[in-house]
Write an enzyme that holds these catalytic residues in place. Structure first.
Site, PDB file in Angstrom:
ATOM      1  N   GLY A 132      26.431  43.646  28.837  1.00 10.73           N
ATOM      2  CA  GLY A 132      27.495  43.713  29.826  1.00 10.73           C
ATOM      3  C   GLY A 132      26.994  43.292  31.195  1.00 10.73           C
ATOM      4  O   GLY A 132      25.858  43.602  31.577  1.00 10.73           O
ATOM      5  N   GLY A 139      26.363  46.747  34.629  1.00 10.09           N
ATOM      6  CA  GLY A 139      25.389  45.924  33.913  1.00 10.09           C
ATOM      7  C   GLY A 139      24.717  44.887  34.794  1.00 10.09           C
ATOM      8  O   GLY A 139      23.501  44.661  34.701  1.00 10.09           O
ATOM      9  N   SER A 174      47.274  47.816  43.074  1.00  3.11           N
ATOM     10  CA  SER A 174      46.253  48.731  43.571  1.00  3.11           C
ATOM     11  C   SER A 174      46.818  50.045  44.082  1.00  3.11           C
ATOM     12  O   SER A 174      47.861  50.089  44.735  1.00  3.11           O
ATOM     13  CB  SER A 174      45.467  48.055  44.699  1.00  3.11           C
ATOM     14  N   ARG A 181      45.925  60.289  40.361  1.00  8.92           N
ATOM     15  CA  ARG A 181      46.637  59.404  39.453  1.00  8.92           C
ATOM     16  C   ARG A 181      47.360  60.147  38.332  1.00  8.92           C
ATOM     17  O   ARG A 181      48.463  59.770  37.944  1.00  8.92           O
ATOM     18  CB  ARG A 181      45.649  58.385  38.855  1.00  8.92           C
ATOM     19  N   HIS A 212      44.827  52.525  32.021  1.00  7.95           N
ATOM     20  CA  HIS A 212      43.965  51.825  32.959  1.00  7.95           C
ATOM     21  C   HIS A 212      42.480  52.035  32.671  1.00  7.95           C
ATOM     22  O   HIS A 212      41.755  51.090  32.414  1.00  7.95           O
ATOM     23  CB  HIS A 212      44.306  52.287  34.378  1.00  7.95           C
ATOM     24  N   GLU A 266      31.471  52.634  32.975  1.00  8.14           N
ATOM     25  CA  GLU A 266      32.604  53.194  32.233  1.00  8.14           C
ATOM     26  C   GLU A 266      32.274  53.468  30.773  1.00  8.14           C
ATOM     27  O   GLU A 266      32.972  54.235  30.109  1.00  8.14           O
ATOM     28  CB  GLU A 266      33.808  52.248  32.329  1.00  8.14           C
TER      29      GLU A 266
END
Length: 646
Positions: free
Chosen positions: A49, A54, A293, A339, A410, A434
């Site tokens: 990655g 990465g 965003s 969120r 998301h 992630e």
């Protein structure tokens, strides 16, 4: 519930120091073994990655003197999906003098994660945040600046201070270009071997250690075995299990899932972030969704009509007939609630019949007040590229009419389990960004993904991987080693099996159907009945996939259907585990909302007595149940409380 899984032994993070939390990271760095420069040249690290985690890790490890082999499936490392992040990156610099601090960022992140993250990890993340900004500025990242030349910040959900640094709506792109330049410097110096258009399809484990990967050249179809003294996975999240998400179409779980099947525990897979600010679905033809965003919620006001079924144009609805529901329900935070809170609130008003747009699946994000207060030029300077993107996709001008938004998949807070050193349960396999589970608990605060990715890549991993590599270099391997040959054979057999089915359904048709099941039963709201139904449907669909999928072409050369088939096969297994994890966790927390566990106001109701732990799942085998291992969470500095933003 045990008809779906088995209980295993509890686990613990043995690398995390105890004692004062303010000095834990410093003490761990000092206590870690070092590798002298001459020995570093003898050691090889594979990094899978090239996103923020990465790319920054590969560049930094090479700068330290290790030999790095980097792999990505894109045609260039700079096309990693980190480039799509828009709004900003958090850091506790307190340039605004508005009360921010490392402790406040630590507190906001633990609270925002609904008290399901590790205190030690989050405190370290908050400390490192201030170093990230200095690093990126030194690289030339063009952060927005105030009139006097100081770096500018803006607010994001889940915080009452302004700590988010940004570059218009292109923050991810600019940060990735910084990491990419550092990576390219090391490629030019011969310290990094860059392998684009290569996909990891298996992890090589020899004598209990991660020693390499099996990759397929996506252009030639050639399968090779690549060796190293340690392997780092920075392969991103698994949101595309839902088919429709804000992720790039290529994002997948295969690298992590191959490691999981080889013994790496998978933690909290049910923790999925539903982002509240996305362009609504426009039809069955759609293959992905577009994020607007979260930074837009600084100046945009979210509302719906007060009356059900009000089909008038937004400009025809007077102020007293509008419901600015976030400002009404959560007056302390208003439109800047986290969120998960904003997403559920949008779903609730749409479920009441007050949604706007096609199918009533949308709410308004209105900039009329901001344009009147600040002027169009100021709004354009902040958000111009985002407004332009919205207009190109929808054909509507957000300067003239409100945007329409709706929640969409998301980010994924779950991922491979890692200890404080970012090492998985497989020695020598490190997981960053992630792809791991470590910092966000049950809900990620906006602008914290870029923070974690760069913290892991630039600052944490380079300090901790040496503790493991100090025991190396390990024995040299060759392709004919028994365990290496077996790993390669597994890849070849899987490809042969997929190509031989020759059924009558496309890969995409299966993926789309799987996504519908996941969104319906393991999406914004989960129930016991729905999750049990989802597990049954997924198992049936998976069986049908292996009987009816059609993969045209062969394995010799470019074959995107073959690529997708392998990824979707892994998504089936992941989807089942996600539903089992969601079923066993009968509380609501963060992005995981169980309808059976809510208070009188419809807010998520945690069960700290029974579920204050990380759920780390062990692969049970093809025909066996997964095994649940629990890591208990202790809170010394931010004590769990009712999570209120009112």
């Amino acid at each position: 519930m045990t008809e779906f899984y088995e209980d295993g032994d509890n686990i613990a993070d043995t690398k995390a120091p105890d004692g004062p939390i303010e000095t834990r990271w410093e003490r761990r760095r000092f206590g870690a073994k070092l590798v002298n420069p001459a020995n570093k040249r003898k050691l090889t690290v594979i990094v899978v990655g090239t996103g923020l985690a990465g790319g920054s890790a590969a560049a930094t490890l090479a700068e330290l003197g290790y030999h790095v082999k980097s792999y990505c499936y894109q045609d260039s490392p700079r096309r990693a999906h980190s480039i799509a992040a828009q709004g900003g990156i958090n850091a506790a610099k307190n340039y605004r003098g508005d009360g921010d601090s490392i402790h406040r960022l630590f507190y906001d992140t633990v609270k925002g994660g609904d008290f399901r993250s590790r205190e030690s990890n989050v405190r370290r993340l908050a400390e490192i945040s201030v170093e990230i900004i200095d690093q990126c500025v030194a690289q030339g990242v063009p952060f927005a600046r105030e009139y006097g030349g100081l770096l500018d910040t803006r607010s994001f959900g889940g915080a009452q201070v302004s700590r988010t640094f940004y570059a218009r709506g292109q923050t991810g792109q600019q940060l990735l270009l910084g990491a990419y330049q550092a990576l390219e410097r090391q490629i030019g110096a011969g310290n990094v071997e860059m392998n684009a258009r290569h996909e990891m399809l298996e992890l090589i484990i020899v004598d209990g250690r991660a020693r390499g990967i099996v990759v397929r050249d996506l252009v030639s179809g050639e399968i090779t075995t690549e060796f190293a003294d340690a392997v780092v996975l920075a392969s991103g999240g698994y949101g595309n299990v839902f088919y429709l998400s804000t992720n790039a179409k290529g994002c997948n779980v295969t690298a992590s899932w191959r490691a999981h099947r080889k013994g790496a525990l998978f933690a909290n897979p049910c923790y999925t972030q539903i982002h509240p600010t996305c362009i609504p679905v426009s039809g069955d033809h759609q293959s992905k969704l577009t994020l607007m965003s979260e930074s837009l919620r600084n100046d945009g006001r979210v509302w719906v009509p007060k009356a059900k079924g009000d089909q008038r144009a937004p400009g025809a609805i007077p102020e007293d007939e509008r419901d600015y529901y976030l400002e009404r329900i959560y007056p302390a935070f208003g439109n800047l609630v986290p969120r998960d809170i904003a997403s559920r609130a949008a779903k609730n008003v749409c479920d009441e019949g007050r949604g706007v747009g096609p199918g009533g699946l949308g709410v308004y994000l209105d900039f009329a007040d901001a344009i009147q207060r600040l002027g169009r030029a100021a709004v354009e300077a902040k958000y111009g590229n985002l407004f332009e993107m919205y207009q190109r996709i929808t054909g509507e001008d957000p300067y003239e009419v409100p945007m329409r938004i709706y929640p969409a998949v998301h980010y994924t807070m779950g991922g491979l389990w890692v200890d404080y050193d970012l090492q998985s349960t497989i020695p020598g396999l490190f997981v960053i960004g992630e792809a791991n589970f470590s910092d966000h608990g049950a809900n990620r605060l906006g602008a914290s993904a870029l923070m974690q990715g760069l913290a892991d890549g630039y600052f944490v991993l380079p300090n901790t991987i040496g503790d493991y590599l100090a025991a190396g270099p390990f024995d040299k391997l060759t392709a004919d080693h028994d365990q290496v040959a077996a790993a390669r054979q597994q890849v070849e057999d899987r490809i042969t099996r997929l190509l031989a089915i020759n059924g009558d359904r496309t890969v995409d048709s299966f993926h789309r159907e799987l996504g519908r099941i996941m969104w319906e039963y393991c999406g914004m709201e989960r129930t016991d009945e729905g999750l049990r139904k989802a597990i049954s449907l997924i198992r049936d669909l998976k069986a049908e996939f292996w009987q009816r999928v059609r993969v045209p072409g062969d394995g010799e050369g470019l074959n995107q259907s073959l690529e997708k088939a392998g990824r979707v096969a892994d998504f089936f297994e992941l989807a089942e585990l996600m539903c089992i994890d969601a079923l066993h966790r009968t509380e609501s927390c963060g992005g995981h909302f169980r309808a059976e566990s809510q208070d009188a106001d419809g807010e998520a109701k945690r069960d700290d007595e029974h579920f204050s732990y990380v759920a780390a799942w062990e692969w049970g085998g093809e025909d066996a149940q997964p095994v649940l291992h629990k890591e208990d969470l202790d809170f010394e500095y931010v004590h769990p409380s009712t999570r209120s933003y009112k």
